[in-house]
Scaffold this motif. Structure first.
Motif, PDB file in Angstrom:
ATOM      1  N   ILE A  14       0.873  -1.182   0.000  1.00 10.43           N
ATOM      2  CA  ILE A  14       0.000   0.000   0.000  1.00 10.43           C
ATOM      3  C   ILE A  14       0.902   1.222   0.000  1.00 10.43           C
ATOM      4  CG2 ILE A  14      -1.585   1.360   1.452  1.00 10.43           C
ATOM      5  CD1 ILE A  14      -3.095  -1.195   2.056  1.00 10.43           C
ATOM      6  N   LYS A  15       0.607   2.123  -0.933  1.00  8.79           N
ATOM      7  CA  LYS A  15       1.440   3.326  -1.042  1.00  8.79           C
ATOM      8  C   LYS A  15       1.113   4.292   0.096  1.00  8.79           C
ATOM      9  CE  LYS A  15       0.709   6.409  -4.227  1.00  8.79           C
ATOM     10  NZ  LYS A  15       0.432   6.831  -5.609  1.00  8.79           N
ATOM     11  N   ILE A  16       2.153   4.923   0.593  1.00  7.93           N
ATOM     12  CA  ILE A  16       1.971   5.913   1.659  1.00  7.93           C
ATOM     13  C   ILE A  16       2.115   7.317   1.087  1.00  7.93           C
ATOM     14  CG2 ILE A  16       2.952   6.792   3.822  1.00  7.93           C
ATOM     15  CD1 ILE A  16       3.585   3.886   4.559  1.00  7.93           C
ATOM     16  N   GLN A  17       3.081   7.510   0.203  1.00  6.49           N
ATOM     17  CA  GLN A  17       3.245   8.829  -0.416  1.00  6.49           C
ATOM     18  C   GLN A  17       3.952   8.696  -1.765  1.00  6.49           C
ATOM     19  OE1 GLN A  17       5.633  10.664   2.788  1.00  6.49           O
ATOM     20  NE2 GLN A  17       7.401  10.535   1.414  1.00  6.49           N
ATOM     21  N   ASN A  18       3.719   9.721  -2.607  1.00  2.00           N
ATOM     22  CA  ASN A  18       4.275   9.694  -3.966  1.00  2.00           C
ATOM     23  C   ASN A  18       5.648  10.341  -4.081  1.00  2.00           C
ATOM     24  OD1 ASN A  18       2.891   8.350  -5.985  1.00  2.00           O
ATOM     25  ND2 ASN A  18       1.387   9.979  -6.251  1.00  2.00           N
ATOM     26  N   ASP A  19       5.834  11.448  -3.384  1.00  2.00           N
ATOM     27  CA  ASP A  19       7.026  12.252  -3.653  1.00  2.00           C
ATOM     28  C   ASP A  19       7.741  12.667  -2.370  1.00  2.00           C
ATOM     29  OD1 ASP A  19       8.882  13.578  -5.086  1.00  2.00           O
ATOM     30  OD2 ASP A  19       7.633  15.336  -5.519  1.00  2.00           O
ATOM     31  N   PRO A  20       8.771  11.929  -1.976  1.00  2.00           N
ATOM     32  CA  PRO A  20       9.352  10.775  -2.637  1.00  2.00           C
ATOM     33  C   PRO A  20       8.512   9.530  -2.372  1.00  2.00           C
ATOM     34  CG  PRO A  20      10.545  11.186  -0.615  1.00  2.00           C
ATOM     35  CD  PRO A  20       9.520  12.274  -0.733  1.00  2.00           C
ATOM     36  N   LEU A  21       8.567   8.593  -3.324  1.00  2.00           N
ATOM     37  CA  LEU A  21       7.763   7.371  -3.201  1.00  2.00           C
ATOM     38  C   LEU A  21       8.133   6.591  -1.931  1.00  2.00           C
ATOM     39  CD1 LEU A  21       5.736   5.341  -4.435  1.00  2.00           C
ATOM     40  CD2 LEU A  21       7.672   4.294  -5.631  1.00  2.00           C
ATOM     41  N   GLN A  22       7.100   6.243  -1.164  1.00  2.00           N
ATOM     42  CA  GLN A  22       7.278   5.340  -0.018  1.00  2.00           C
ATOM     43  C   GLN A  22       6.046   4.454   0.047  1.00  2.00           C
ATOM     44  OE1 GLN A  22       8.185   7.264   3.720  1.00  2.00           O
ATOM     45  NE2 GLN A  22      10.136   8.059   2.977  1.00  2.00           N
TER      46      GLN A  22
ATOM     47  N   ASP B 247       5.335  -8.183  10.044  1.00  2.00           N
ATOM     48  CA  ASP B 247       4.812  -8.551   8.727  1.00  2.00           C
ATOM     49  C   ASP B 247       5.129  -7.552   7.627  1.00  2.00           C
ATOM     50  OD1 ASP B 247       3.747 -10.871   9.634  1.00  2.00           O
ATOM     51  OD2 ASP B 247       1.725 -10.089   9.916  1.00  2.00           O
ATOM     52  N   TYR B 248       5.327  -6.285   7.986  1.00  2.00           N
ATOM     53  CA  TYR B 248       5.462  -5.232   6.965  1.00  2.00           C
ATOM     54  C   TYR B 248       6.603  -4.278   7.300  1.00  2.00           C
ATOM     55  CZ  TYR B 248       0.602  -6.774   6.987  1.00  2.00           C
ATOM     56  OH  TYR B 248      -0.518  -7.549   7.022  1.00  2.00           O
ATOM     57  N   LEU B 249       7.066  -3.612   6.252  1.00  2.00           N
ATOM     58  CA  LEU B 249       8.039  -2.531   6.443  1.00  2.00           C
ATOM     59  C   LEU B 249       7.795  -1.484   5.361  1.00  2.00           C
ATOM     60  CD1 LEU B 249      11.505  -3.686   5.121  1.00  2.00           C
ATOM     61  CD2 LEU B 249       9.505  -5.128   4.979  1.00  2.00           C
ATOM     62  N   VAL B 250       8.371  -0.315   5.569  1.00  2.00           N
ATOM     63  CA  VAL B 250       8.193   0.774   4.595  1.00  2.00           C
ATOM     64  C   VAL B 250       9.477   0.890   3.776  1.00  2.00           C
ATOM     65  CG1 VAL B 250       7.728   3.251   4.308  1.00  2.00           C
ATOM     66  CG2 VAL B 250       6.593   1.961   6.147  1.00  2.00           C
ATOM     67  N   VAL B 251       9.288   0.965   2.444  1.00  2.00           N
ATOM     68  CA  VAL B 251      10.447   1.078   1.550  1.00  2.00           C
ATOM     69  C   VAL B 251      10.335   2.333   0.694  1.00  2.00           C
ATOM     70  CG1 VAL B 251      10.862  -1.424   1.442  1.00  2.00           C
ATOM     71  CG2 VAL B 251       9.381  -0.346  -0.264  1.00  2.00           C
ATOM     72  N   ASP B 252      11.464   2.694   0.070  1.00  2.00           N
ATOM     73  CA  ASP B 252      11.505   3.899  -0.769  1.00  2.00           C
ATOM     74  C   ASP B 252      11.448   3.543  -2.261  1.00  2.00           C
ATOM     75  OD1 ASP B 252      14.022   3.000  -1.483  1.00  2.00           O
ATOM     76  OD2 ASP B 252      15.110   4.465  -0.260  1.00  2.00           O
ATOM     77  N   GLN B 253      11.695   4.529  -3.105  1.00  2.00           N
ATOM     78  CA  GLN B 253      11.573   4.319  -4.561  1.00  2.00           C
ATOM     79  C   GLN B 253      12.569   3.303  -5.092  1.00  2.00           C
ATOM     80  OE1 GLN B 253      12.497   7.246  -3.180  1.00  2.00           O
ATOM     81  NE2 GLN B 253      14.341   8.011  -4.192  1.00  2.00           N
ATOM     82  N   ASP B 254      13.644   3.032  -4.326  1.00  2.00           N
ATOM     83  CA  ASP B 254      14.626   2.026  -4.739  1.00  2.00           C
ATOM     84  C   ASP B 254      14.387   0.689  -4.047  1.00  2.00           C
ATOM     85  OD1 ASP B 254      15.971   3.933  -6.340  1.00  2.00           O
ATOM     86  OD2 ASP B 254      16.879   4.763  -4.513  1.00  2.00           O
ATOM     87  N   SER B 255      13.214   0.543  -3.425  1.00  2.00           N
ATOM     88  CA  SER B 255      12.829  -0.688  -2.718  1.00  2.00           C
ATOM     89  C   SER B 255      13.706  -0.946  -1.494  1.00  2.00           C
ATOM     90  CB  SER B 255      12.847  -1.905  -3.660  1.00  2.00           C
ATOM     91  OG  SER B 255      11.997  -1.676  -4.752  1.00  2.00           O
ATOM     92  N   ARG B 256      14.315   0.125  -0.968  1.00  2.00           N
ATOM     93  CA  ARG B 256      15.158  -0.018   0.234  1.00  2.00           C
ATOM     94  C   ARG B 256      14.370   0.396   1.467  1.00  2.00           C
ATOM     95  NH1 ARG B 256      20.111   1.718  -2.911  1.00  2.00           N
ATOM     96  NH2 ARG B 256      19.283   3.824  -2.701  1.00  2.00           N
ATOM     97  N   PRO B 257      14.547  -0.340   2.593  1.00  2.00           N
ATOM     98  CA  PRO B 257      13.824   0.038   3.809  1.00  2.00           C
ATOM     99  C   PRO B 257      14.133   1.480   4.209  1.00  2.00           C
ATOM    100  CG  PRO B 257      14.890  -2.098   4.089  1.00  2.00           C
ATOM    101  CD  PRO B 257      15.374  -1.538   2.791  1.00  2.00           C
ATOM    102  N   VAL B 258      13.071   2.179   4.605  1.00  2.00           N
ATOM    103  CA  VAL B 258      13.210   3.576   5.023  1.00  2.00           C
ATOM    104  C   VAL B 258      13.821   3.648   6.420  1.00  2.00           C
ATOM    105  CG1 VAL B 258      11.776   5.533   5.755  1.00  2.00           C
ATOM    106  CG2 VAL B 258      11.372   4.456   3.533  1.00  2.00           C
ATOM    107  N   ASP B 259      13.514   2.643   7.254  1.00  2.00           N
ATOM    108  CA  ASP B 259      14.006   2.629   8.642  1.00  2.00           C
ATOM    109  C   ASP B 259      15.033   1.519   8.831  1.00  2.00           C
ATOM    110  OD1 ASP B 259      11.877   4.481   9.463  1.00  2.00           O
ATOM    111  OD2 ASP B 259      10.589   2.738   9.112  1.00  2.00           O
ATOM    112  N   GLU B 260      15.775   1.654   9.892  1.00  2.00           N
ATOM    113  CA  GLU B 260      16.679   0.581  10.324  1.00  2.00           C
ATOM    114  C   GLU B 260      15.799  -0.616  10.718  1.00  2.00           C
ATOM    115  OE1 GLU B 260      19.936   1.390  10.577  1.00  2.00           O
ATOM    116  OE2 GLU B 260      20.706  -0.343  11.655  1.00  2.00           O
TER     117      GLU B 260
END
Ligand SMILES: CSCCC(=O)C(=O)COP(=O)(O)O
Ligand SMILES: [Zn+2]
Length: 218
Positions: A37-45, A62-75
């Motif tokens: 599920i998208k959280i925001q567009n700019d920058p994509l998360q 079960d879930y984590l948040v990633v950025d436009q490069d599919s990398r986790p946003v958090d540690e």
């Protein structure tokens, strides 16, 4: 700007709902499938399922948040779905997409193999096509089918080449379907419509074959 805690928890709760609904239908055999599920567009998360989890269960991991490069946003020690790049391709291709769901079912696998030679599955005149948001009279839809490349960047690139805004889905040969929508409600409706159309068509072929065999042997 990064996603707020409230936005993350809302996305995670919605993913729980979708996941349990699809799990009740046996749409996650052998830990397959992934949801975002998208959280925001700019920058994509976007929030995405962690890789290799039993998707019939709920857990705090079960879930984590990633950025436009599919990398986790958090540690985190969690690994995003191995197929996260495909979700990213969908969100980058269609900025209005708000959710992207992937399941492996017997029906979508059968259709993907049966029609792989044509690189597409077409169907016309079915009421459930309206479930894809297509309301024209006697509409015909064409769902693209791509090869199941083991290399996910290659698979994602192939998907990027064939997806269109007209039909919100793509089949991967002997693998499964990716579908998306403006939000989780719409993506779920699209997934249900696709699965109905695949099952209907495969059963119709079987029935027609059975009728032909009966009439030619009698
Ligand atoms: C056991 S299914 C093989 C991987 C796959 O196709 C899938 O959908 C699940 O991968 P994930 O990393 O999202 O768990
Ligand atoms: Zn998969």
């Amino acid at each position: 700007m990064t996603a707020t805690l409230e936005q993350r928890l809302d996305a995670f709760r919605r993913l729980d709902d979708a996941k349990l609904t699809f799990a009740r239908r046996d749409w996650f055999p052998g830990t397959s499938g992934n949801l975002s599920i998208k959280i925001q567009n700019d920058p994509l998360q976007f929030a995405v399922t962690a890789s290799g989890k039993d998707k019939t269960k709920l857990s705090p991991e079960d879930y984590l948040v990633v950025d436009q490069d599919s990398r986790p946003v958090d540690e985190t020690t969690l690994k995003p779905s191995a197929e996260t790049l495909i979700h990213a391709v969908v969100y980058k291709s269609f900025p209005k997409a708000g959710a992207c769901f992937h399941v492996h079912t017997v029906w979508n696998n059968l259709i993907s193999e049966l029609y792989f030679g044509q690189r597409a599955f077409s169907i016309q005149g079915q009421e459930l096509i309206k479930g894809l948001g297509i309301w024209e009279e006697n509409a015909r839809i064409t769902v693209p089918i791509v090869e199941n490349f083991a290399d996910i960047p290659t698979l994602a690139t192939e998907i990027e080449k064939v997806i269109t805004p007209e039909v919100p889905g793509v089949l991967i040969r002997n693998h499964g379907i990716y579908t998306w929508g403006g939000n989780d409600f719409e993506a779920k409706r699209h997934l249900e419509a696709f699965e109905f159309l695949f099952e209907y068509h495969a059963r119709w072929l079987q029935l027609r074959q059975a009728v032909v065999s009966t009439t030619t042997t009698n």
